[in-house]
Design a protein around this motif. Sequence first.
Motif, PDB file in Angstrom:
ATOM      1  N   GLU A 127       0.813  -1.226   0.000  1.00 45.08           N
ATOM      2  CA  GLU A 127       0.000   0.000   0.000  1.00 45.08           C
ATOM      3  C   GLU A 127       0.837   1.263   0.000  1.00 45.08           C
ATOM      4  N   LEU A 128       2.035   1.224   0.612  1.00 44.41           N
ATOM      5  CA  LEU A 128       2.856   2.414   0.766  1.00 44.41           C
ATOM      6  C   LEU A 128       4.278   2.149   0.289  1.00 44.41           C
ATOM      7  N   MET A 129       4.898   3.186  -0.286  1.00 42.13           N
ATOM      8  CA  MET A 129       6.285   3.119  -0.734  1.00 42.13           C
ATOM      9  C   MET A 129       7.044   4.335  -0.231  1.00 42.13           C
ATOM     10  N   LEU A 130       8.375   4.188  -0.194  1.00 45.19           N
ATOM     11  CA  LEU A 130       9.271   5.327  -0.021  1.00 45.19           C
ATOM     12  C   LEU A 130       9.998   5.554  -1.334  1.00 45.19           C
ATOM     13  N   LEU A 131       9.925   6.782  -1.860  1.00 49.73           N
ATOM     14  CA  LEU A 131      10.620   7.118  -3.097  1.00 49.73           C
ATOM     15  C   LEU A 131      11.576   8.274  -2.849  1.00 49.73           C
ATOM     16  N   ASP A 132      12.658   8.287  -3.597  1.00 49.23           N
ATOM     17  CA  ASP A 132      13.649   9.354  -3.526  1.00 49.23           C
ATOM     18  C   ASP A 132      13.060  10.595  -4.199  1.00 49.23           C
ATOM     19  N   GLU A 133      12.924  11.701  -3.450  1.00 52.63           N
ATOM     20  CA  GLU A 133      12.264  12.865  -4.053  1.00 52.63           C
ATOM     21  C   GLU A 133      13.071  13.451  -5.210  1.00 52.63           C
ATOM     22  N   ALA A 134      14.379  13.184  -5.250  1.00 50.56           N
ATOM     23  CA  ALA A 134      15.180  13.667  -6.372  1.00 50.56           C
ATOM     24  C   ALA A 134      14.885  12.908  -7.657  1.00 50.56           C
ATOM     25  N   MET A 135      14.248  11.754  -7.526  1.00 46.25           N
ATOM     26  CA  MET A 135      13.933  10.928  -8.692  1.00 46.25           C
ATOM     27  C   MET A 135      12.482  11.062  -9.146  1.00 46.25           C
ATOM     28  N   LEU A 136      11.657  11.783  -8.407  1.00 51.59           N
ATOM     29  CA  LEU A 136      10.224  11.816  -8.696  1.00 51.59           C
ATOM     30  C   LEU A 136       9.920  12.467 -10.044  1.00 51.59           C
ATOM     31  N   ILE A 137       8.951  11.892 -10.737  1.00 46.16           N
ATOM     32  CA  ILE A 137       8.425  12.452 -11.973  1.00 46.16           C
ATOM     33  C   ILE A 137       6.915  12.581 -11.800  1.00 46.16           C
ATOM     34  N   GLU A 138       6.412  13.791 -11.925  1.00 47.39           N
ATOM     35  CA  GLU A 138       4.964  13.992 -11.792  1.00 47.39           C
ATOM     36  C   GLU A 138       4.263  13.454 -13.032  1.00 47.39           C
ATOM     37  N   VAL A 139       3.239  12.657 -12.812  1.00 53.48           N
ATOM     38  CA  VAL A 139       2.533  11.988 -13.900  1.00 53.48           C
ATOM     39  C   VAL A 139       1.488  12.921 -14.503  1.00 53.48           C
ATOM     40  N   SER A 140       1.407  12.922 -15.816  1.00 53.91           N
ATOM     41  CA  SER A 140       0.448  13.764 -16.525  1.00 53.91           C
ATOM     42  C   SER A 140      -0.983  13.436 -16.107  1.00 53.91           C
ATOM     43  N   ASP A 141      -1.809  14.466 -15.978  1.00 54.32           N
ATOM     44  CA  ASP A 141      -3.205  14.278 -15.544  1.00 54.32           C
ATOM     45  C   ASP A 141      -3.985  13.392 -16.508  1.00 54.32           C
ATOM     46  N   GLY A 142      -3.679  13.458 -17.793  1.00 50.53           N
ATOM     47  CA  GLY A 142      -4.439  12.695 -18.774  1.00 50.53           C
ATOM     48  C   GLY A 142      -4.067  11.234 -18.866  1.00 50.53           C
ATOM     49  N   LEU A 143      -3.141  10.782 -18.035  1.00 48.98           N
ATOM     50  CA  LEU A 143      -2.648   9.414 -18.093  1.00 48.98           C
ATOM     51  C   LEU A 143      -3.261   8.621 -16.947  1.00 48.98           C
ATOM     52  N   ASP A 144      -4.029   7.569 -17.276  1.00 50.57           N
ATOM     53  CA  ASP A 144      -4.632   6.761 -16.211  1.00 50.57           C
ATOM     54  C   ASP A 144      -3.559   5.940 -15.507  1.00 50.57           C
ATOM     55  N   ASP A 145      -3.925   5.393 -14.340  1.00 49.39           N
ATOM     56  CA  ASP A 145      -2.950   4.723 -13.483  1.00 49.39           C
ATOM     57  C   ASP A 145      -2.264   3.541 -14.172  1.00 49.39           C
ATOM     58  N   ASP A 146      -3.027   2.708 -14.864  1.00 49.42           N
ATOM     59  CA  ASP A 146      -2.437   1.504 -15.429  1.00 49.42           C
ATOM     60  C   ASP A 146      -1.437   1.819 -16.534  1.00 49.42           C
ATOM     61  N   ARG A 147      -1.763   2.768 -17.410  1.00 46.96           N
ATOM     62  CA  ARG A 147      -0.794   3.143 -18.443  1.00 46.96           C
ATOM     63  C   ARG A 147       0.403   3.854 -17.825  1.00 46.96           C
ATOM     64  N   ALA A 148       0.165   4.611 -16.756  1.00 45.70           N
ATOM     65  CA  ALA A 148       1.276   5.276 -16.076  1.00 45.70           C
ATOM     66  C   ALA A 148       2.237   4.261 -15.469  1.00 45.70           C
ATOM     67  N   ALA A 149       1.712   3.112 -15.028  1.00 42.50           N
ATOM     68  CA  ALA A 149       2.581   2.073 -14.475  1.00 42.50           C
ATOM     69  C   ALA A 149       3.469   1.449 -15.540  1.00 42.50           C
ATOM     70  N   MET A 150       3.155   1.667 -16.809  1.00 40.57           N
ATOM     71  CA  MET A 150       3.965   1.131 -17.898  1.00 40.57           C
ATOM     72  C   MET A 150       5.110   2.069 -18.283  1.00 40.57           C
ATOM     73  N   ILE A 151       5.201   3.224 -17.659  1.00 44.76           N
ATOM     74  CA  ILE A 151       6.278   4.164 -17.992  1.00 44.76           C
ATOM     75  C   ILE A 151       7.637   3.527 -17.743  1.00 44.76           C
ATOM     76  N   GLU A 152       7.800   2.866 -16.595  1.00 44.80           N
ATOM     77  CA  GLU A 152       9.112   2.307 -16.255  1.00 44.80           C
ATOM     78  C   GLU A 152       9.541   1.202 -17.202  1.00 44.80           C
ATOM     79  N   PRO A 153       8.728   0.165 -17.458  1.00 45.69           N
ATOM     80  CA  PRO A 153       9.205  -0.859 -18.396  1.00 45.69           C
ATOM     81  C   PRO A 153       9.418  -0.332 -19.813  1.00 45.69           C
ATOM     82  N   LEU A 154       8.571   0.601 -20.264  1.00 49.91           N
ATOM     83  CA  LEU A 154       8.802   1.202 -21.569  1.00 49.91           C
ATOM     84  C   LEU A 154      10.119   1.957 -21.580  1.00 49.91           C
ATOM     85  N   ALA A 155      10.423   2.658 -20.491  1.00 54.69           N
ATOM     86  CA  ALA A 155      11.662   3.432 -20.417  1.00 54.69           C
ATOM     87  C   ALA A 155      12.889   2.535 -20.527  1.00 54.69           C
ATOM     88  N   VAL A 156      12.821   1.333 -19.966  1.00 59.09           N
ATOM     89  CA  VAL A 156      13.940   0.398 -20.096  1.00 59.09           C
ATOM     90  C   VAL A 156      14.149   0.046 -21.569  1.00 59.09           C
TER      91      VAL A 156
END
Length: 343
Positions: A123-152
């Motif tokens: 339910e909860l995570m700790l993230l490095d604030e220097a690494m944070l990327i704010e997600v675009s409002d028009g992007l739903d949660d599930d597609r936003a979760a694909m940002i990391e694997p696509l980035a690889v």
Amino acid sequence: MRAAFIENGQVRVGDVAAPVPGKGQALVRTHSCGMCASEAHFLHAGQNVIDLSRRFGGPYAALDFARPFVPGHEYVGEVLDYGPGSQRTIRTGRRVTSVPIMRAGGGHSVIGFSHECPGGFGELMLLDEAMLIEVSDGLDDDRAAMIEPLAVGLEHARRGRPEAGDVPLVLGCGAIGLGVIAGLRMAGIGPIVAADFHAGRREIALAMGADIAVDPRETSPYGPLPGLNGRRANLVYENVGQKGMLARIIADAPFDGRIVMGGYCMEEEALFVFAAQNKRLNVQFAGGEEPQDMDLAMRAIADGRIDVSLWLAERIGVDGVADAMAAMSGPAAPVRTVVDPRR
């Protein structure tokens, strides 16, 4: 907090201690998290990964396989708070993702493979604030979760330094291979050849921008193929991670070929240097994504240049993680199942 965690090679579900943010750390409530094959790999070979990290250096060296840890490194979540003394770079209530690395506090941990930094199957995570990327409002949660694997995949694609005239061959059409295809297509590189044993993955590869998709058991992807006008692939992207892959690629690659090794193989690889030298081959080892790849992945998904909707299957809660992870290697397995710990 409630989470699915790995302990002694088993997936368990239950309550674990909620993380407390320190300086430079954001407390984030998970909304969605993709299931990666690396988590399933840890079930069977986690101790080997830890031992290799201790031997050669690596971020998994601090893991104790007998102690529980919460996996999940393809996540999107909502900022709840920050630790004392943090810069609070993104306001609370906003959704974020990040490169899954924690460096705040002088440490170096991989989110989801750390006892101190639980991943998105909780339910909860700790993230490095220097690494944070704010997600675009028009992007739903599930597609936003694909940002990391696509980035690889985008990182792997650029590591090959593709240029006009190249004919890339992408071996393995899981999420990373599909990301490579999408990155190459977005850069205008082609024609692109994809190879995978699974018909469903080959279909998705064509939808992501491959021009030709072959079953390597039936057709060699290294030779001249219909539609290539006699040309052969000269830039090979390996996304399988099995022992023997590099040796086989070297044997079949053309003169002056380039090879990008993206698949993670945990075993020693034997190869004939003689064969590689005779062909003047170049081998590039790719790693994880960088912030520039995350930013490009998010923008490309948000503006429609890359459609990851075909990757997505059902959403599950933490109670479904064990069964979904056990089914990940099957021929009908989706590219990504998404975990929502709030369910």
